[in-house]
Enzyme design. Structure first.
Site, PDB file in Angstrom:
ATOM      1  N   ASN A  68      34.369  22.355  51.860  1.00  0.00           N
ATOM      2  CA  ASN A  68      34.221  23.232  52.922  1.00  0.00           C
ATOM      3  C   ASN A  68      35.657  23.259  53.727  1.00  0.00           C
ATOM      4  OD1 ASN A  68      33.803  24.705  55.152  1.00  0.00           O
ATOM      5  ND2 ASN A  68      32.293  23.233  56.061  1.00  0.00           N
ATOM      6  N   TRP A  69      36.376  24.332  53.248  1.00  0.00           N
ATOM      7  CA  TRP A  69      37.653  24.736  53.863  1.00  0.00           C
ATOM      8  C   TRP A  69      37.688  25.030  55.291  1.00  0.00           C
ATOM      9  CZ3 TRP A  69      40.690  27.782  49.596  1.00  0.00           C
ATOM     10  CH2 TRP A  69      40.638  27.215  48.326  1.00  0.00           C
ATOM     11  N   LYS A  70      36.608  25.083  55.819  1.00  0.00           N
ATOM     12  CA  LYS A  70      36.288  25.780  57.196  1.00  0.00           C
ATOM     13  C   LYS A  70      37.524  26.804  57.395  1.00  0.00           C
ATOM     14  CE  LYS A  70      34.188  21.373  58.254  1.00  0.00           C
ATOM     15  NZ  LYS A  70      33.910  20.386  59.446  1.00  0.00           N
ATOM     16  N   HIS A  90      25.411  25.126  59.141  1.00  0.00           N
ATOM     17  CA  HIS A  90      26.355  24.149  59.466  1.00  0.00           C
ATOM     18  C   HIS A  90      26.579  23.696  60.898  1.00  0.00           C
ATOM     19  CE1 HIS A  90      30.324  21.877  59.988  1.00  0.00           C
ATOM     20  NE2 HIS A  90      30.380  21.553  58.440  1.00  0.00           N
ATOM     21  N   GLU A 140      28.635  23.356  62.971  1.00  0.00           N
ATOM     22  CA  GLU A 140      29.605  24.138  63.790  1.00  0.00           C
ATOM     23  C   GLU A 140      28.898  25.388  63.900  1.00  0.00           C
ATOM     24  OE1 GLU A 140      33.033  23.367  61.336  1.00  0.00           O
ATOM     25  OE2 GLU A 140      32.982  21.404  61.823  1.00  0.00           O
ATOM     26  N   GLU A 188      24.627  16.050  57.419  1.00  0.00           N
ATOM     27  CA  GLU A 188      26.002  15.781  58.100  1.00  0.00           C
ATOM     28  C   GLU A 188      25.622  15.283  59.481  1.00  0.00           C
ATOM     29  OE1 GLU A 188      29.105  18.420  55.658  1.00  0.00           O
ATOM     30  OE2 GLU A 188      28.271  19.662  57.627  1.00  0.00           O
ATOM     31  N   SER A 243      33.463  13.111  57.283  1.00  0.00           N
ATOM     32  CA  SER A 243      34.595  12.240  57.113  1.00  0.00           C
ATOM     33  C   SER A 243      34.528  11.395  55.791  1.00  0.00           C
ATOM     34  CB  SER A 243      34.748  11.136  58.232  1.00  0.00           C
ATOM     35  OG  SER A 243      34.823  11.731  59.656  1.00  0.00           O
ATOM     36  N   GLY A 271      35.167  18.173  54.357  1.00  0.00           N
ATOM     37  CA  GLY A 271      35.675  18.977  55.084  1.00  0.00           C
ATOM     38  C   GLY A 271      37.183  18.664  54.916  1.00  0.00           C
ATOM     39  N   GLY A 272      37.725  17.846  55.821  1.00  0.00           N
ATOM     40  CA  GLY A 272      39.269  17.735  56.048  1.00  0.00           C
ATOM     41  C   GLY A 272      39.777  17.172  54.398  1.00  0.00           C
TER      42      GLY A 272
HETATM   43  P1  13P Z   1      34.879  16.505  57.526  1.00  0.00           P
HETATM   44  O1  13P Z   1      34.781  15.992  56.194  1.00  0.00           O
HETATM   45  O2  13P Z   1      36.303  17.112  57.813  1.00  0.00           O
HETATM   46  O3  13P Z   1      34.380  15.438  58.446  1.00  0.00           O
HETATM   47  O4  13P Z   1      33.900  17.760  57.550  1.00  0.00           O
HETATM   48  C1  13P Z   1      32.640  17.519  57.262  1.00  0.00           C
HETATM   49  C2  13P Z   1      32.022  18.818  57.158  1.00  0.00           C
HETATM   50  O5  13P Z   1      31.776  19.239  58.258  1.00  0.00           O
HETATM   51  C3  13P Z   1      31.737  19.516  55.803  1.00  0.00           C
HETATM   52  O6  13P Z   1      30.960  20.590  56.153  1.00  0.00           O
END
Ligand code: 13P
Length: 249
Positions: free
Chosen positions: A9-11, A94, A96, A166, A211, A232-233
């Protein structure tokens, strides 16, 4: 036997160039992975990424979609558009989106229905906040979030979906759920589905997100009810993403 999945997930990150570079780095390092590999770029980079992944095993997902198919909804992107652009999956609900863009369980369920109607497979996100975990209501929250889609669309709809657990407190914080903590919630989710349909529960893929990185992925994915990761990251660096794919394979 459930095929593992690793989804990036590149956000809201990247540029046209960085998207191209990231895909070319992933393609160069993919070594006949046994896990299904999915990338989820921002909407505007979907066409670029679709071109870059053509002929590879990498699949495409969007990060969100509108619950309406067409019409006067300024700024929205529909399921038919995502399908037309080569997406097979779509991340929905998600945390967010829930926390920052007002997506309730009801909105999430409408989007889930719209995705399925358009033959897009939802990667449906659920998870508790730190406060909810500390109040010991994690299972209540998870049950409410999963019931929202089961009650709306039926348990059989999960045959075409993936669940991502998550925990909100683990997202972008560097604080990962321990393999035991994650496994307990994953098992709870699978059992809740199994109470309604054992076959659907057995084939349902439940990803962990929060994470996840090359150092912790193998231990998490080794748990019996953890079928991969939503990253994510660490999905923004080809080497890290590849290491997680290898840990899952
Ligand atoms: P991180 O891996 O940056 O914690 O993000 C997880 C996430 O929200 C994937 O959708």
């Amino acid at each position: 036997m459930r095929q593992k999945m690793v989804a990036g997930n590149w956000k809201m990150n990247g540029t046209t160039n960085s998207a191209r570079e990231l895909i070319s780095g992933i393609k160069a390092g993919l070594d006949g992975p046994s896990a299904e590999v999915v990338v989820c770029p921002p909407f505007v980079y979907i066409p670029t990424v679709a071109t870059e992944i053509a002929g590879s095993a990498i699949k495409l997902a969007a990060q969100n979609m509108c619950d309406k198919d067409v019409g006067a909804f300024t700024g929205e992107i529909s399921g038919p558009m995502l399908k037309d652009s080569g997406c097979e999956y779509v991340i929905l609900a998600h945390s967010e989106r829930r926390a920052m863009f007002g997506e309730t369980d009801e909105v999430a369920a409408r989007k889930y229905a719209a995705a399925l109607n358009n033959n897009l497979k939802p990667i449906f996100c659920i998870g508790e906040t730190l406060g909810e975990r500390e109040q010991d209501i994690t299972e209540d929250v998870i049950a409410r979030q999963i019931d929202a889609i089961i009650n709306a669309e039926g348990v059989a709809s999960l045959a075409n979906a993936v669940i991502a657990y998550e925990p909100v407190w683990a997202i972008g914080t560097g604080k990962t759920a321990t393999p035991d903590q994650a496994q307990n919630v994953h098992a709870f989710i699978r059992q809740r589905v199994a109470n309604l349909d054992a076959g659907i529960a057995e084939s349902l893929r439940i990803l962990y997100g929060g994470s996840m990185n090359p150092g912790n992925a193998a231990d998490l994915i080794a748990q019996p009810d953890i079928d991969g990761g939503l990253i994510g990251g660490a999905s923004l660096k080809a080497d890290d993403f590849l290491a997680i794919i290898n840990a899952a394979g």
